[in-house]
Every structure is written in C-alpha cells, then in structure tokens.
Design an enzyme around this catalytic site. Structure first.
Site, PDB file in Angstrom:
ATOM      1  N   ASP A   1       0.811  -1.220   0.000  1.00 12.92           N
ATOM      2  CA  ASP A   1       0.000   0.000   0.000  1.00 12.92           C
ATOM      3  C   ASP A   1       0.847   1.274   0.000  1.00 12.92           C
ATOM      4  O   ASP A   1       0.446   2.304   0.551  1.00 12.92           O
ATOM      5  CB  ASP A   1      -0.979   0.002   1.188  1.00 12.92           C
ATOM      6  CG  ASP A   1      -1.800  -1.267   1.225  1.00 12.92           C
ATOM      7  OD1 ASP A   1      -2.178  -1.740   0.138  1.00 12.92           O
ATOM      8  OD2 ASP A   1      -2.048  -1.788   2.325  1.00 12.92           O
TER       9      ASP A   1
ATOM     10  N   LYS B   1       1.851   1.943  -5.183  1.00 14.20           N
ATOM     11  CA  LYS B   1       2.407   1.360  -6.411  1.00 14.20           C
ATOM     12  C   LYS B   1       1.479   1.620  -7.599  1.00 14.20           C
ATOM     13  O   LYS B   1       1.939   1.878  -8.703  1.00 14.20           O
ATOM     14  CB  LYS B   1       2.596  -0.162  -6.239  1.00 14.20           C
ATOM     15  CG  LYS B   1       3.596  -0.509  -5.146  1.00 14.20           C
ATOM     16  CD  LYS B   1       3.716  -2.003  -4.942  1.00 14.20           C
ATOM     17  CE  LYS B   1       2.488  -2.659  -4.337  1.00 14.20           C
ATOM     18  NZ  LYS B   1       2.199  -2.292  -2.936  1.00 14.20           N
TER      19      LYS B   1
ATOM     20  N   GLY C   1      -4.509  -4.506  -3.639  1.00 14.30           N
ATOM     21  CA  GLY C   1      -5.516  -3.456  -3.773  1.00 14.30           C
ATOM     22  C   GLY C   1      -4.800  -2.174  -4.130  1.00 14.30           C
ATOM     23  O   GLY C   1      -4.049  -1.639  -3.329  1.00 14.30           O
ATOM     24  N   HIS C   2      -4.967  -1.753  -5.374  1.00 16.27           N
ATOM     25  CA  HIS C   2      -4.297  -0.536  -5.829  1.00 16.27           C
ATOM     26  C   HIS C   2      -5.359   0.504  -6.158  1.00 16.27           C
ATOM     27  O   HIS C   2      -6.221   0.254  -6.984  1.00 16.27           O
ATOM     28  CB  HIS C   2      -3.468  -0.805  -7.087  1.00 16.27           C
ATOM     29  CG  HIS C   2      -2.495  -1.929  -6.940  1.00 16.27           C
ATOM     30  ND1 HIS C   2      -1.558  -1.972  -5.940  1.00 16.27           N
ATOM     31  CD2 HIS C   2      -2.320  -3.058  -7.661  1.00 16.27           C
ATOM     32  CE1 HIS C   2      -0.840  -3.080  -6.068  1.00 16.27           C
ATOM     33  NE2 HIS C   2      -1.289  -3.754  -7.089  1.00 16.27           N
TER      34      HIS C   2
ATOM     35  N   GLN D   1       1.878  -6.538  -3.425  1.00 14.95           N
ATOM     36  CA  GLN D   1       2.430  -6.656  -2.061  1.00 14.95           C
ATOM     37  C   GLN D   1       3.766  -5.899  -1.982  1.00 14.95           C
ATOM     38  O   GLN D   1       3.908  -4.895  -2.644  1.00 14.95           O
ATOM     39  CB  GLN D   1       2.566  -8.123  -1.636  1.00 14.95           C
ATOM     40  CG  GLN D   1       1.228  -8.843  -1.492  1.00 14.95           C
ATOM     41  CD  GLN D   1       0.589  -9.192  -2.804  1.00 14.95           C
ATOM     42  OE1 GLN D   1       1.197  -9.814  -3.660  1.00 14.95           O
ATOM     43  NE2 GLN D   1      -0.663  -8.812  -2.993  1.00 14.95           N
TER      44      GLN D   1
ATOM     45  N   GLY E   1       5.489  11.947  -4.098  1.00 14.53           N
ATOM     46  CA  GLY E   1       4.040  12.123  -4.175  1.00 14.53           C
ATOM     47  C   GLY E   1       3.581  13.188  -3.177  1.00 14.53           C
ATOM     48  O   GLY E   1       3.954  13.151  -2.011  1.00 14.53           O
ATOM     49  N   VAL E   2       2.774  14.108  -3.665  1.00 14.87           N
ATOM     50  CA  VAL E   2       2.264  15.170  -2.786  1.00 14.87           C
ATOM     51  C   VAL E   2       0.741  15.182  -2.745  1.00 14.87           C
ATOM     52  O   VAL E   2       0.126  16.148  -2.293  1.00 14.87           O
ATOM     53  CB  VAL E   2       2.823  16.558  -3.207  1.00 14.87           C
ATOM     54  CG1 VAL E   2       4.323  16.630  -2.953  1.00 14.87           C
ATOM     55  CG2 VAL E   2       2.518  16.870  -4.680  1.00 14.87           C
TER      56      VAL E   2
HETATM   57  P1  GDP Z   1      -0.650   0.151  -3.561  1.00 11.37           P
HETATM   58  O1  GDP Z   1      -1.270  -1.088  -3.044  1.00 11.37           O
HETATM   59  O2  GDP Z   1       0.828   0.218  -3.337  1.00 11.37           O
HETATM   60  O3  GDP Z   1      -1.003   0.434  -5.000  1.00 11.37           O
HETATM   61  O4  GDP Z   1      -1.256   1.342  -2.709  1.00 11.37           O
HETATM   62  P2  GDP Z   1      -2.816   1.565  -2.312  1.00 11.37           P
HETATM   63  O5  GDP Z   1      -3.528   2.048  -3.528  1.00 11.37           O
HETATM   64  O6  GDP Z   1      -3.339   0.385  -1.609  1.00 11.37           O
HETATM   65  O7  GDP Z   1      -2.668   2.695  -1.213  1.00 11.37           O
HETATM   66  C1  GDP Z   1      -2.105   3.933  -1.513  1.00 11.37           C
HETATM   67  C2  GDP Z   1      -3.172   5.037  -1.306  1.00 11.37           C
HETATM   68  O8  GDP Z   1      -2.523   6.277  -1.248  1.00 11.37           O
HETATM   69  C3  GDP Z   1      -4.169   5.149  -2.454  1.00 11.37           C
HETATM   70  O9  GDP Z   1      -5.415   5.505  -1.921  1.00 11.37           O
HETATM   71  C4  GDP Z   1      -3.600   6.278  -3.326  1.00 11.37           C
HETATM   72  O10 GDP Z   1      -4.603   6.985  -4.040  1.00 11.37           O
HETATM   73  C5  GDP Z   1      -2.983   7.153  -2.269  1.00 11.37           C
HETATM   74  N1  GDP Z   1      -1.785   7.889  -2.701  1.00 11.37           N
HETATM   75  C6  GDP Z   1      -0.782   7.501  -3.519  1.00 11.37           C
HETATM   76  N2  GDP Z   1       0.194   8.423  -3.564  1.00 11.37           N
HETATM   77  C7  GDP Z   1      -0.200   9.434  -2.735  1.00 11.37           C
HETATM   78  C8  GDP Z   1       0.403  10.669  -2.324  1.00 11.37           C
HETATM   79  O11 GDP Z   1       1.507  11.032  -2.716  1.00 11.37           O
HETATM   80  N3  GDP Z   1      -0.321  11.427  -1.430  1.00 11.37           N
HETATM   81  C9  GDP Z   1      -1.540  11.052  -0.951  1.00 11.37           C
HETATM   82  N4  GDP Z   1      -2.156  11.841  -0.080  1.00 11.37           N
HETATM   83  N5  GDP Z   1      -2.114   9.898  -1.314  1.00 11.37           N
HETATM   84  C10 GDP Z   1      -1.456   9.102  -2.190  1.00 11.37           C
HETATM   85  P1  IMO Z   2      -0.853  -4.320  -2.196  1.00 14.25           P
HETATM   86  O1  IMO Z   2      -0.445  -4.869  -3.541  1.00 14.25           O
HETATM   87  C1  IMO Z   2      -0.884  -4.885   2.121  1.00 14.25           C
HETATM   88  C2  IMO Z   2      -1.005  -9.025   3.621  1.00 14.25           C
HETATM   89  C3  IMO Z   2      -2.244  -9.486   4.336  1.00 14.25           C
HETATM   90  C4  IMO Z   2      -1.622 -10.484   5.308  1.00 14.25           C
HETATM   91  C5  IMO Z   2      -0.524 -11.129   4.474  1.00 14.25           C
HETATM   92  C6  IMO Z   2      -0.904 -12.462   3.839  1.00 14.25           C
HETATM   93  O2  IMO Z   2      -2.124  -3.571  -2.197  1.00 14.25           O
HETATM   94  O3  IMO Z   2       0.273  -3.602  -1.544  1.00 14.25           O
HETATM   95  P2  IMO Z   2      -2.472 -13.125   1.804  1.00 14.25           P
HETATM   96  O4  IMO Z   2      -3.941 -12.933   1.577  1.00 14.25           O
HETATM   97  O5  IMO Z   2      -1.609 -12.506   0.748  1.00 14.25           O
HETATM   98  O6  IMO Z   2      -2.099 -14.560   2.059  1.00 14.25           O
HETATM   99  O7  IMO Z   2      -2.154 -12.347   3.199  1.00 14.25           O
HETATM  100  O8  IMO Z   2      -0.203 -10.195   3.456  1.00 14.25           O
HETATM  101  N1  IMO Z   2      -1.230  -8.460   2.246  1.00 14.25           N
HETATM  102  C7  IMO Z   2      -1.151  -7.157   1.953  1.00 14.25           C
HETATM  103  N2  IMO Z   2      -0.939  -6.077   2.747  1.00 14.25           N
HETATM  104  N3  IMO Z   2      -1.012  -4.714   0.797  1.00 14.25           N
HETATM  105  C8  IMO Z   2      -1.202  -5.789  -0.016  1.00 14.25           C
HETATM  106  O9  IMO Z   2      -1.192  -5.674  -1.356  1.00 14.25           O
HETATM  107  C9  IMO Z   2      -1.317  -7.075   0.561  1.00 14.25           C
HETATM  108  N4  IMO Z   2      -1.518  -8.322   0.070  1.00 14.25           N
HETATM  109  C10 IMO Z   2      -1.454  -9.156   1.119  1.00 14.25           C
HETATM  110  O10 IMO Z   2      -2.871  -8.415   5.005  1.00 14.25           O
HETATM  111  O11 IMO Z   2      -1.007  -9.808   6.375  1.00 14.25           O
HETATM  112 MG    MG Z   3      -2.754  -1.703  -1.769  1.00 12.01          MG
END
Ligand code: GDP
Ligand code: IMO
Ligand code: MG
Length: 428
Positions: free
Chosen positions: A13, A16, A40-41, A223, A412-413
């Site tokens: 999270d 990416k 979850g992106h 991940q 990122g801002v």
């Molecule tokens: P990922 O799993 O690595 O793709 O990340 P997620 O999407 O799960 O979580 C990142 C969250 O941060 C998302 O809701 C993005 O929209 C948000 N985000 C990404 N870059 C920035 C940033 O520079 N600033 C802020 N405030 N939010 C950001």
């Molecule tokens: P993104 O791509 C954050 C965590 C789960 C759990 C562990 C194992 O959005 O960064 P699993 O279902 O993969 O066997 O769970 O890994 N986990 C993540 N945590 N971001 C993710 O994906 C994750 N995918 C799995 O919460 O601790």
């Molecule tokens: Mg994510």
C-alpha cells in the site's frame, strides 16, 4: 530503457498503483508477476477513482497491453468481474493477456484459506482470505490447476480429483467442514473456458519479443518486500516473491534484461495483518496518520496499522531488490507535524543494530532508535518542482534519501495523477 521493475519497499500500500499509472502512458506492456486479488491498488484519474485487485494498474492507460504472467494466481470469476466493471466505466480491456502457466484459485483454496486462519486462532496471519496461500502451496506441492488445464477437460478432471482427494479428508476430519465435489469445481472452471481462451498466451514469448523490438515493459509488483515469502517477516508474509527477483521467475524474462528497479516507499509506514512492525504507533499519532492518510485497506477495508518511517527497512529493500530509484509517496500526509521522528536503527535487547536483523525474534524485540526532523505546515499538494517544497520538507526528503540507499526520484504530494514532483526521469 526497455524493462523496468516497480515494487513496494515496505509492507504494501505504498502507492504502487499511482506510480505505475504515472509511467503508464510511456510503456507498451504492464506485467503483473506475483500475487493475485489480495492486492488493492487505488488509482485516481481526474474525478474518477479506480480500485484494482487482480489486474495490473497499467490497464487504465490507453494503448498499454496488460499482462497477467505465470507467477500470478488467478481467480477467474474475480478476473471477469473486474474486467466487466472497468468496461462499464469505459476502460478498454480488450488487450489483456493471461499466461497459460498461471495457477488458478478455486473455491477450495478460498475455503482452506479461511478455515486455516480460523484454526490458527491467536497465531493467525490476517490473510485477505482470497485463497492466495493455499493456491501457491498447491503449486509448490505440484497439485495445482493451471490456466491451460481449463482447455483440456480430461486433464482438468484428473487434476481436480487428485487435489481434492487429500483436501476433502482434511476438510472433513480436521476442519469439520463439508467435502467439496470435484464435479462442482470442474463445471465451474469449464464454464469460463470460452471467454478465457482468447486472452491466453505464452506471455514469456510475447514479452521477450517485445523487448527484442525495443518496446518498454513495466513489471508491476503486488504486495511488497517485507511481505515477500523469502525476504519478508516470515511467516507473516504473503506466499509469493514480491521482490524484484520475482519479476524474472514470475514472467519468464531473464534477470539480465532488467534495466531499472523502482521501489515505492511511503513517507511513513503502514501494515495490514499481523506480524512485527518496529515503528508501529499505538497512540494518537498513529490515529492521526491513519486519518490523514486514509489508511484503510483497499481489498478488505481493514484499518491499516501505522508508524513512522523506518530507514533500515528502506535500506534493506534497496539491497534485496537492487533499487535504482525510490518513489517517495504521501509526503503531503505529514504536513502539520512540528517534528517528524524517523527510525535510523534499532535497539535489540540493549544493542544498537543498524540493519534489519536476520533473526525474526530479534526483529520482534527491535525498538526503533529515532532521529527527529523538523516538520512544515504549508500545503504542499501544489508543488511540482522540488524547489516548490518548503525547506523543511526538502530537508526531510534529503535526509531520508541519505539513509535509504538510493536516490529519491519522485515525490508524491497527493493522490491525483499530477500530484507528483519528479526529480529524475524514471524511464530515462
Ligand atoms: P498500492 O497497493 O501500493 O497500489 O497502494 P494503495 O492504492 O493500496 O494505497 C495507496 C493510497 O494512497 C491510495 O489511496 C492512493 O490513491 C494514495 N496515494 C498515492 N500516492 C499518494 C500521495 O503522494 N499522497 C496522498 N495523499 N495519497 C497518495
Ligand atoms: P498491495 O499490492 C498490504 C497481507 C495481508 C496479510 C498477508 C498475507 O495492495 O500492496 P495473503 O492474503 O496474501 O495470504 O495475506 O499479506 N497483504 C497485503 N498487505 N497490501 C497488499 O497488497 C497485501 N496483500 C497481502 O494483510 O497480512
Ligand atoms: Mg494496496
């Protein structure tokens, strides 16, 4: 710059999805090489927000060919639902390619994921319950079902029966659940065959040919490093290689073809699920970060655990992945703090340790040694050049860069596509 790997440096999270989207218009292929719909992106484009789980984020960029490579585990129902939802919003999903060698998540994998977690009780990992671990376990045990099996009914039946033989004993006798009928699974998988067939390809061949022709391929990790099954905080990890090495095994593109490794790192740290997390905050600062950063899981909605930036983890990621560039995200979230603690090392049972300890027990005991950096109060979301940032924000970035083992090429801002400061071109 033909082959670029993009991975997470912390526990996921990091942003990416947004970083991939940033490069999307300049790449020809975006490849998901590990994990499944546990990811979850969130990507924000204009006033539209997309949550992607199984599909690579690059699917949102016009003209890009999205690829689900062999290292991914695919829940076909989820795949079709995600494609339909994107199509309904006007995204062209027609170019998607799926590897014939990718493994398939079935109903029994999801069931086993949930029952084993329940069985673990206090020792549970906090998985996403999507069947990820059991599907990779079957792959390693050589009893998995691959995408190509769906097109050979005889083989499919044989493999599903073989896999369920043992699992039904386990479900009935150990977990006290009902047995799963092989017929039910086979019929379900066969029902996807016609729609799936045109998407299926030898994706290793496609990608290597694309690279031969000088096209640009982005390998998007799901991940992150600390969730990697080999290099993360085992057993509190996911079941795939989320580090840059996974891009090679997970796609059939050889390591010597990769030109750059981009790691996405948050300006603080979060984690979902159980496991060690030295800089975790249990006080109002942690709540503040969660609220300001909207730190709730994209996949499960769970509140994310929050803590300060951990420089040894960033350095560890730089080493394990061969990071050439970091993308620092969510710097704007820290606006308003007077002082910002950053972990520079750990205290492990009275000893100062500068690197991530190899022993899990030591890592569990590690107490962060903090350095405090001055904060800033100005809104930074409008910054587009490094010099637009207030002095203290620039110094924060430079201090982190110095501690983290590679250059910070973008910052990122804000969540929107254009809310980014680029210091060095990521594809040049
Ligand atoms: P990922 O799993 O690595 O793709 O990340 P997620 O999407 O799960 O979580 C990142 C969250 O941060 C998302 O809701 C993005 O929209 C948000 N985000 C990404 N870059 C920035 C940033 O520079 N600033 C802020 N405030 N939010 C950001
Ligand atoms: P993104 O791509 C954050 C965590 C789960 C759990 C562990 C194992 O959005 O960064 P699993 O279902 O993969 O066997 O769970 O890994 N986990 C993540 N945590 N971001 C993710 O994906 C994750 N995918 C799995 O919460 O601790
Ligand atoms: Mg994510």
């Amino acid at each position: 710059m033909p082959a670029v790997v993009l991975i997470g440096a912390q526990w996921g999270d990091e942003g990416k999805g947004k970083a991939t989207d940033l490069l999307g218009s300049r790449v020809d292929y975006v490849v998901k090489f590990n994990g499944g719909n546990n990811a979850g992106h969130t990507v924000v484009i204009g006033d539209k927000k997309y949550a992607l789980h199984l599909l690579p984020s690059g699917i949102l960029s016009d003209g890009v060919v999205p690829v689900i490579a062999n290292g991914v585990v695919v829940d076909i129902e989820v795949l079709f639902n995600e494609l339909d939802a994107l199509s309904a919003r006007g995204v062209d999903v027609s170019r998607l390619l799926v590897s014939a060698n990718a493994h398939v998540i079935t109903h029994y994998h999801r069931t086993i994921d949930k029952v084993t977690e329940r069985f673990l009780g206090k020792r549970q990992i906090g998985t996403t319950g999507r069947g990820i671990g059991p599907t990779y376990a079957d792959k390693i045990n050589r009893v998995g079902i691959r995408v190509q099996d769906i097109f050979d009914e005889g083989i499919l039946r044989q493999k599903v029966e073989g896999a369920l033989d043992q699992k039904n004993h386990l479900l009935l006798k150990v977990y006290n659940r009902r047995a799963i009928s092989p017929e039910e699974i086979v019929d379900d998988l066969l029902s996807y065959a016609d729609r799936l067939r045109p998407m299926v390809a030898d994706t290793s061949l496609v990608l290597n040919r694309a690279l031969d022709e000088g096209q640009t391929v982005l390998f998007e990790g799901g991940q992150a490093t600390m969730l990697d099954v080999d290099h993360g905080t085992y057993p509190f990890v996911t079941s795939s290689n989320a580090t840059s090495g996974g891009a090679a095994t997970g796609s059939g593109v050889a390591p010597n073809r990769f030109d750059r490794v981009i790691a996405v790192v948050k300006a603080y740290t979060t984690r979902v699920g159980a496991g060690p997390f030295p800089t975790e905050l249990h006080d109002e600062s942690g709540e503040w970060l969660r609220g300001r950063g909207f730190e709730f899981g994209t996949t499960t909605g769970r509140p994310r655990r929050t803590g300060w930036y951990d420089a040894p983890i960033a350095r560890y990621s730089a080493r394990i992945n061969g990071v050439t560039d970091f993308v620092l995200t969510k710097l704007d979230v820290l606006t308003g703090l007077e002082r910002i603690p950053v972990a520079v090392a750990y205290d492990v049972d009275g000893m100062r340790v500068d690197e991530v300890p190899v022993s899990q027990s030591d890592f569990h005991h590690a107490k962060p040694i903090y350095e405090e950096l001055p904060g800033w109060s100005e809104d930074i979301s409008g910054a587009r050049e490094f010099d637009d940032l207030p002095r203290a924000a620039r110094d924060y970035v430079l201090a982190l860069e110095e501690m983290s083992g590679s250059r910070f090429s973008a910052i990122g801002v804000g969540p929107a596509r254009d809310e980014i400061v680029v210091r060095h071109d990521l594809l040049d």
